[in-house]
Design a protein around this motif. Structure first.
Motif, mmCIF file in Angstrom:
data_model
loop_
_atom_site.group_PDB
_atom_site.id
_atom_site.type_symbol
_atom_site.label_atom_id
_atom_site.label_comp_id
_atom_site.label_asym_id
_atom_site.label_seq_id
_atom_site.Cartn_x
_atom_site.Cartn_y
_atom_site.Cartn_z
ATOM 1 N N GLY A 263 0.831 -1.194 0.000
ATOM 2 C CA GLY A 263 0.000 0.000 0.000
ATOM 3 C C GLY A 263 0.866 1.244 0.000
ATOM 4 O O GLY A 263 2.080 1.190 0.196
ATOM 5 N N PHE A 264 0.243 2.386 -0.259
ATOM 6 C CA PHE A 264 0.954 3.662 -0.286
ATOM 7 C C PHE A 264 0.767 4.386 1.042
ATOM 8 O O PHE A 264 -0.355 4.475 1.557
ATOM 9 C CB PHE A 264 0.424 4.559 -1.405
ATOM 10 C CG PHE A 264 0.723 4.067 -2.799
ATOM 11 C CD1 PHE A 264 1.635 3.050 -3.033
ATOM 12 C CD2 PHE A 264 0.080 4.638 -3.895
ATOM 13 C CE1 PHE A 264 1.910 2.605 -4.320
ATOM 14 C CE2 PHE A 264 0.339 4.203 -5.183
ATOM 15 C CZ PHE A 264 1.252 3.181 -5.399
ATOM 16 N N THR A 265 1.847 4.923 1.580
ATOM 17 C CA THR A 265 1.764 5.740 2.785
ATOM 18 C C THR A 265 1.297 7.145 2.413
ATOM 19 O O THR A 265 1.263 7.522 1.235
ATOM 20 C CB THR A 265 3.126 5.823 3.484
ATOM 21 O OG1 THR A 265 4.048 6.515 2.621
ATOM 22 C CG2 THR A 265 3.664 4.435 3.802
ATOM 23 N N ASP A 266 0.967 7.920 3.432
ATOM 24 C CA ASP A 266 0.488 9.283 3.191
ATOM 25 C C ASP A 266 1.535 10.114 2.457
ATOM 26 O O ASP A 266 1.213 10.845 1.506
ATOM 27 C CB ASP A 266 0.129 9.944 4.526
ATOM 28 C CG ASP A 266 -0.686 11.215 4.349
ATOM 29 O OD1 ASP A 266 -1.810 11.130 3.820
ATOM 30 O OD2 ASP A 266 -0.194 12.297 4.728
ATOM 31 N N SER A 267 2.792 9.996 2.855
ATOM 32 C CA SER A 267 3.846 10.782 2.203
ATOM 33 C C SER A 267 4.050 10.341 0.754
ATOM 34 O O SER A 267 4.322 11.172 -0.125
ATOM 35 C CB SER A 267 5.159 10.661 2.982
ATOM 36 O OG SER A 267 5.609 9.318 3.027
ATOM 37 N N GLU A 268 3.903 9.048 0.487
ATOM 38 C CA GLU A 268 4.045 8.555 -0.889
ATOM 39 C C GLU A 268 2.914 9.060 -1.774
ATOM 40 O O GLU A 268 3.127 9.386 -2.950
ATOM 41 C CB GLU A 268 4.088 7.026 -0.885
ATOM 42 C CG GLU A 268 5.383 6.461 -0.306
ATOM 43 C CD GLU A 268 5.322 4.973 -0.022
ATOM 44 O OE1 GLU A 268 6.400 4.365 0.156
ATOM 45 O OE2 GLU A 268 4.206 4.409 0.038
ATOM 46 N N VAL A 269 1.710 9.144 -1.212
ATOM 47 C CA VAL A 269 0.573 9.661 -1.975
ATOM 48 C C VAL A 269 0.764 11.148 -2.271
ATOM 49 O O VAL A 269 0.531 11.608 -3.398
ATOM 50 C CB VAL A 269 -0.744 9.420 -1.212
ATOM 51 C CG1 VAL A 269 -1.900 10.166 -1.874
ATOM 52 C CG2 VAL A 269 -1.055 7.928 -1.161
ATOM 53 N N LYS A 270 1.211 11.902 -1.276
ATOM 54 C CA LYS A 270 1.458 13.335 -1.491
ATOM 55 C C LYS A 270 2.498 13.548 -2.593
ATOM 56 O O LYS A 270 2.342 14.413 -3.460
ATOM 57 C CB LYS A 270 1.939 13.981 -0.193
ATOM 58 C CG LYS A 270 0.870 14.139 0.870
ATOM 59 C CD LYS A 270 1.471 14.773 2.125
ATOM 60 C CE LYS A 270 0.430 14.938 3.218
ATOM 61 N NZ LYS A 270 1.030 15.484 4.463
#
Length: 311
Positions: A263-270
């Motif tokens: 899954g993608f972390t919040d920082s990766e999504v940003k």
């Protein structure tokens, strides 16, 4: 902002090599390799929901460890900074890599045939190496032939007996170890699909017996195994197919170890939204897709985020 000249979005792509060689956007999960080595487990099972990058991570592991792999695939990625690990492990192991996602027959015979096909085709990958390897004796060459032999009356399907099929992965790992003089890494993606489908179609007991014997032989009594990684959506009861495995580590969605690699972390999504000029949509994406909690992290389903960026 236009996405012209931006990296392509990897919608539905599970091949690490394809993503890295065909200019797709890649969220770097390669530090998983370091953690897998340092948090050593001989048999490692990761359970996560569908579309959370399990198959892509398995493809990445194969690309890193397999003898003859393309080292350039990892240029510029985080694992390349781990010089000692790369020197000791990159491209140094024979790798058996199978996915059981398509072993979903309407009855046991169909499912068994599909399983034979998956394992037989993986054995065929090593045909040029093993068919005439000077390091194998005549008995071992015959063992290999049993893995790749086909039944012409059954439209070329692999003709493994039950005993050959149940011992197939152990046999292949033993032959590869003897040829390469290196222990083998085993990757089994979607290990639970045959059991899930068998349960739906009414042949669960037969499939449990087959899978238990297949996995016990390759995972429990196999001196040729270096380590194994299995992924699936379900944690099938240990008593059903993993009986007696004391070398077994299970990493579920509640485990803090490896929580950032699926899954993608919040920082990766940003970072991804910023790359595609959609910084203003961070809160919208968070409200729509930030619905999963693995270990100590809130994570996003990669499929959802990539599809959102692709709209």
């Amino acid at each position: 902002m236009s996405n012209v000249n931006k990296k392509k979005l990897p919608v539905g792509i599970e091949s690490f090599e394809k993503i890295r060689t065909q200019d797709f956007y890649y969220v770097d999960k390669t530090v998983m390799i370091r953690d897998l080595i340092q948090r050593w487990g001989e048999v490692n099972l990761f359970t996560r929901p569908r579309r959370f990058g399990k198959s892509l991570n398995m493809s990445m592991l194969k690309a890193f460890f397999e003898i003859g792999g393309n080292r350039a695939l990892f240029d510029g990625l985080k694992i390349s900074e781990e010089k000692e690990i790369c020197e000791e492990y990159m491209g140094k192991f024979p790798v058996i890599s199978i996915s059981l996602k398509d072993v979903e027959g309407s009855d046991y015979d169909v499912a068994r045939t599909l399983l034979c096909s998956v394992i037989g085709n993986e054995a065929l990958r090593f045909y040029e190496l093993l068919k005439s390897s000077p390091k194998l004796n005549e008995v071992e060459r015959r063992q290999y032939e049993q893995l790749v032999c086909t039944d012409h009356e059954q439209r070329g399907s692999f003709a493994m007996s039950d005993s050959v099929l149940m011992g197939s992965l152990k046999t292949l790992s033993s032959l590869l170890e003897k040829h390469y003089e290196k222990k083998v890494i085993l990757l089994i993606d979607e290990y639970d699909v045959p059991l899930s489908k068998a349960n739906e179609q009414g042949y669960y007991n037969e499939m449990v017996f087959l899978m238990r014997n297949l996995l016990q032989q390759v995972l429990k009594t196999n001196s040729s195994l270096y380590f194994a990684v299995l992924t699936g959506c379900l944690r099938v009861a240990k008593e059903s197919i993993f009986t007696g495995l004391n070398n077994f580590k299970i990493y579920s969605i509640t485990d803090v170890r490896f929580d950032e690699y699926f899954g993608f972390t919040d920082s990766e999504v940003k970072e991804m939204l910023a790359y595609y000029g959609q910084e203003a949509k961070v809160q919208t994406v968070r409200e729509w897709y930030d619905g999963y909690h693995f270990g100590t992290l809130d994570v996003y389903c990669p499929w959802d985020v990539i599809s959102y960026c692709d709209d």
